[in-house]
Write an enzyme that holds these catalytic residues in place. Structure first.
Site, PDB file in Angstrom:
ATOM      1  CB  CYS A 211      26.960 115.212  15.128  1.00 33.59           C
ATOM      2  SG  CYS A 211      25.186 115.960  15.596  1.00 33.59           S
TER       3      CYS A 211
ATOM      4  CG  HIS B  16      28.572 118.497  18.171  1.00 34.09           C
ATOM      5  ND1 HIS B  16      28.247 118.825  17.079  1.00 34.09           N
ATOM      6  CD2 HIS B  16      30.093 118.494  18.426  1.00 34.09           C
ATOM      7  CE1 HIS B  16      29.344 117.759  16.249  1.00 34.09           C
ATOM      8  NE2 HIS B  16      30.172 117.576  17.445  1.00 34.09           N
TER       9      HIS B  16
END
Length: 1017
Positions: A689, A965
């Site tokens: 990510c 994230h």
């Protein structure tokens, strides 16, 4: 649910940390079971409304998952462990932790603000006594013991016979003073909520009636109250408690105090009787954990107290009270009296009046029995001193002026009582306003329909209560105004004759003090109401905008769908034409290359190679048909097969990628679907990510994206670069072309990931990495591959005595001579570094290029602005051990970094991660500008081309450093709207959502430097 676990999110993060030494030696399979239990526990706590413990559990789960992923067993069988942990649990945990973090941060700030407001009101309330009470509280905490004599002294120093909630709480803690608490509220209120102490006894208000003796009251008490009733004689303190601490005549607490002090003659009391100041309502707000139910509220009765109702009180009319006496004549022969010459004052006594002439005078009666009479006009003051023209019966009557003074004092006392009651009602109203705001916030944050319905019902009840409070306040204000009018009437009659006595002044001072508090609280109530109205307006406006946006989205989606269908039809048509052309060229080429004598007849059952027109299978044209070539070689007896690769079929691509002979085919593993140009997601290949976030930000850097999409970069590509040989630029170009083709919902950039891993080992695996580090390396590689200059060392700078403008130009020219690329033109800026010697004060100045600015975040502020970060970046710092080139001294220097020139594309990195023994993350909310970042006060060069910037992309980081994230917020140049890129998911967002505490890297473009439009087919 109330906050109880910590004071800030940072404290909760500390509670969520795991002992690393303990878990390193634990079997990862056992840890997965623990992780699943933690996740389920966190979800259950979230559903129950325990936000703090739920957040801690989610963070513990994420930390434990990170520990598992670091183990060697996990690397051996990732798929097995991921199945045990749950495919979507980690992502759900991160999203829940993010939401809970925002909610808790807001609630902690609200609680801190509420505590400040409450403290201000308490300071205002205690005023002159604050210092004394503070010393007494300090002594209580230090000694942990208070004698009965000291406690009694403290209580007697309060207003009347009252004890504050603070003193009662101290008396409960120190345990050296015996006491009993008589709760004089209704039995129902006592059962719902009471002081959590065994000495708290219910004396129901309906059992306490005026005129009862202690013995008669004892017979009406409940059984449990009878058991504790004798303790009143032996304890040191008897505490009386009602809802609001009102000791009004006719009230239950007033009657009980009368019973204990006047109607218990046969008993001897050992201690004193005190009433809880401001009542149980104040105790409930200050010490909710020491009650059986902290959510109870006072039930305001509609019927007023029987013996004290402002509507039932009749006050004497002094104009009528001072009417001249009426003399009743016993016989007609008695002298007539001219009543117009009587003094217009109250007359208490007249001496030496003949007994055969009965005379009656109006004297002040108790206020409940004073009859209301029509008032008469007041006479002038001269009537009192002038002699009467009519012969009087006996000497001139004597006037007792104390009656007027006493009456005025009584009026002022009544006014003070009403003002105090009005103040208590305003305090209650302020608390309810805060409670209503809290209920509204909880309802908006709640995802549970049942809880939402309960909160809505509670809101309705609160509205009804507010309306009733408004009516009660108006009645109180009217009654106070009537009392004041009466007082003014008396003062006018007594003007220039008597001065206010000390008691009047004291009462008036207390009234003024209470009115000051009343005004302050009214302002706070109005502020809360205005704030609520503003929020309502904002909600309505947001709702309207949301509806408009949804309608616009639907219209745009319809247009997109229509355009997609047209594009799909056009694409199919082109593909068919290309296939026909390709097949035609291939057949012509075969006819030219294969001699007729070598033509082979196929057997009936022999499979086709896929080249014939009748073939139902299409093969790739990126490689030759080796099976057919081998067959030709065997039949012709040739040793070598000659393949003309120049006749490979031409490929088509709507993003107009210019083909290169050595450019390999890429498999993006796409998911087809029309999303719009630049709105294609990137699949997560396993903790990638960080890369997806940066690539989406680079993709929306239109000054650079057009350069790659048009293929212009190939004119500058340096394939002889020893490190990457131009491969990174090719992969970036292919990825950007795919993202802006508008054909895919999502793609996989595996080829780019593999290329990066080949040249940088830390990015080779599938562990989480830092997006800023990836951005720095990627930009550096692109610069090296596109650099036209010849690399050489930079000249050593010696700028002493040279003006800054000239020195900066010289340094920039020296740098750009060997660094010429589109990356430098777009991203490179210049900063000024100055070392000032602590001894000779001379300055050593150098100018250096930068491609992004790493700004520190003020650690002490939970919220700051980006300009504060710039100020901290340019703040001087002391360094030691530096050797001055002028005086050769090594006593250190002061170092200052100034921003000299900023580039067309400014990248700002916020330093969220720091190490104080272990790596941590700053969760500060940095407020940054979206459309008008003005750097005029930051940039030092007077000839700077750019000072105004607008934001177009943000790389966000959620979670911790080890278990986090990355996402991206980007403003699409095609649609001029903001979108959220979360790996393969892409969704539209509003500009208000761009600012968040997760912002990590900010991408700005100069307002005066316009990007060209995206290239169309």
């Amino acid at each position: 649910m109330e906050l109880y676990l910590g004071e800030s999110v940072d404290q909760l993060n500390l509670k969520a940390e795991l002992p690393s030494d303990k878990f390193k030696l634990t079997n990862p399979r056992l840890l997965t079971g623990t992780a699943v239990k933690l996740y389920n526990q966190a979800v259950e706590l979230r559903d129950k409304g325990d936000a703090e413990l739920s957040y801690v559990s989610f963070m513990k789960y994420l930390n434990l998952v990170n520990t598992i992923r670091k183990s060697s067993d996990y690397r051996k069988d990732e798929k097995y462990y991921n199945n045990l942990l749950g495919a979507k649990n980690v992502k759900n945990a991160i999203e829940n932790a993010e939401k809970l973090q925002k909610d808790l941060q807001r609630r902690y700030e609200d609680r801190a603000e509420e505590a400040i407001i409450r403290e201000k009101f308490e300071q205002l309330e205690t005023r002159e006594k604050l210092e004394k009470e503070a010393k007494e509280r300090h002594a209580e905490e230090k000694t942990k013991a208070i004698t009965v004599e000291t406690l009694t002294t403290n209580l007697s120093g309060l207003d009347g016979d009252f004890i504050s909630s603070w003193q009662l709480e101290a008396m409960i803690k120190q345990k050296s003073t015996s006491f009993i608490i008589f709760d004089v509220r209704s039995k129902e209120d006592f059962m719902i909520s009471r002081i959590k102490h065994p000495s708290c006894v219910s004396i129901p208000e309906d059992a306490v009636k005026p005129g009862l003796s202690a013995a008669a009251l004892y017979k009406t008490l409940p059984l449990d109250a009878r058991v504790d009733w004798p303790k009143r004689l032996t304890v040191d303190v008897i505490v009386l408690v009602d809802w609001f601490g009102e000791s009004l005549p006719g009230s239950a607490i007033f009657a009980l105090k009368e019973i204990l002090t006047k109607w218990d003659p046969s008993s001897t009391y050992n201690g004193v009787i005190k009433q809880l100041s401001k009542g149980y309502d104040d105790w409930l707000s200050r010490f909710p954990m020491q009650t059986t139910n902290p959510h109870a509220t006072a039930f305001v009765k509609e019927t007023p107290v029987e013996d004290f109702s402002p509507d039932d009180i009749e006050y004497p009319d002094f104009d009528e009270a001072m009417r001249p006496p009426t003399i009743e004549m016993s016989t007609p022969s008695q002298p007539l009296i001219n009543r117009t010459t009587k003094p217009a004052i109250e007359i208490k006594k007249i001496e030496e009046i003949p007994m055969d002439q009965p005379v009656t005078y109006p004297v002040p009666l108790p206020r409940s029995t004073i009859p209301k009479m029509p008032s008469i006009e007041k006479e002038s003051d001269k009537i009192i001193t002038e002699p009467s023209p009519v012969n009087r019966v006996g000497p001139v009557p004597k006037v007792d002026r104390n009656l007027k003074i006493n009456a005025m004092v009584k009026y002022l006392q009544d006014e003070e009582t009403l003002v105090e009651k009005h103040l208590a009602m305003t305090v209650n109203q302020l608390e309810k306003e805060k409670e209503w705001d809290k209920i509204r916030s909880e309802r908006e944050a709640s995802a549970n329909n049942e809880i939402t319905n309960q909160l809505q019902e509670r809101e309705k009840q609160m509205l009804e209560m507010f309306n009733k409070m408004e009516n009660d306040n108006k009645q109180q204000e009217l009654e106070i105004a009537r009392l004041r009018k009466q007082v003014e009437t008396i003062r006018t009659a007594m003007e220039n004759k008597t001065k206010p006595d000390a008691e009047e002044n004291q009462i008036q001072a207390r009234i003024n003090e209470k009115e000051v508090k009343q005004a302050a609280m009214n302002r706070e109530v109005e502020r809360l109401r205005e704030l609520r109205k503003d929020k309502e307006k904002a909600r309505e406006k947001e709702k309207e905008e949301r509806e408009k946006d949804e309608e616009l989205k639907r219209n745009m989606q319809r247009l997109k769908d229509d355009q997609a269908r047209k594009n799909e039809d056009l694409k199919k048509k082109r593909e068919e034409e290309n296939k026909r052309e390709e097949e035609k060229r291939r057949l012509e080429h075969q006819q030219r290359q294969i001699p007729k004598e070598l033509k082979i007849d196929r057997l009936k059952d022999e499979p086709s190679s896929g080249f014939g027109l009748g073939s139902k299978m299409n093969r790739s044209h990126s490689t030759p048909d080796l099976a057919q070539a081998l067959q030709k070689e065997s039949e012709q007896g040739l040793k070598n097969l000659r393949v003309d690769r120049e006749l490979k079929p031409l490929t088509t691509n709507r993003t107009r990628i210019i083909p290169r002979p050595d450019l390999k085919n890429r498999n993006f593993n796409p998911v087809y679907g029309t999303m719009g140009r630049g709105l294609t997601g990137l699949k997560n290949l396993g903790n990638t990510c960080y890369m997806n976030s940066i690539l989406q930000c680079i993709s929306n850097s239109m000054l650079l994206t057009n350069f790659f999409i048009e293929g212009s970069y190939r004119n500058y590509l340096n394939t002889n670069n020893k490190q990457t040989r131009g491969e990174i630029s090719d992969e970036v170009s292919s990825t950007l072309n795919a993202l802006w083709s508008g054909q895919y919902r999502s793609i996989s950039c595996k080829d780019l990931k593999n290329a990066v891993g080949r040249y940088k080992s830390s990015f080779r695996g599938y562990e989480q990495q830092d997006s800023h580090e990836f951005l720095t390396i990627l930009v550096d590689w692109l610069h090296e591959e596109l650099n036209e200059g010849i690399k050489r060392p930079l000249k050593e700078q010696n700028n002493y005595g040279i003006p800054d403008e000239k020195a900066a130009a010289m340094a920039w020219e020296d740098y750009t001579d060997s660094n010429k690329s589109v990356i430098v033109k777009l991203f490179a800026g210049q900063q000024r570094s100055c070392l000032r010697c602590a001894v000779c004060c001379k300055e050593s100045v150098t100018f250096e290029p930068f491609f992004n600015l790493s700004l520190p975040i003020p650690p002490s502020n939970s919220q700051c602005s980006i300009m504060e970060c710039f100020q901290l970046y340019t703040k001087p710092e002391q360094i030691s051990g530096w050797s001055c080139p002028f005086c050769k001294n090594k006593k250190g220097a002061s170092k200052t970094i100034d921003i000299w020139e900023v580039p067309p594309v400014l990248v700002v990195h916020l330093q969220r991660f720091y190490n104080d023994g272990i790596w941590r993350k700053r969760l500060n909310m940095v407020d940054f500008n979206l459309n008008d970042l003005d750097l005029q006060g930051v940039v030092k060069s007077k000839k700077s081309l750019y000072t105004g910037y607008k934001l177009y992309a943000v790389s966000n980081h959620y979670g911790t450093m080890d278990a986090g994230h990355y996402t991206a917020y980007c403003k699409n140049a095609e649609y001029n709207k903001w979108f959220k890129f979360d790996d393969q998911d892409v969704m539209e967002i509003s500009g208000n959502e761009v600012r968040s505490a997760a912002a990590y890297i900010l991408f700005y473009t100069a307002i005066d430097y316009q990007a060209p439009p995206v290239m169309q087919d």
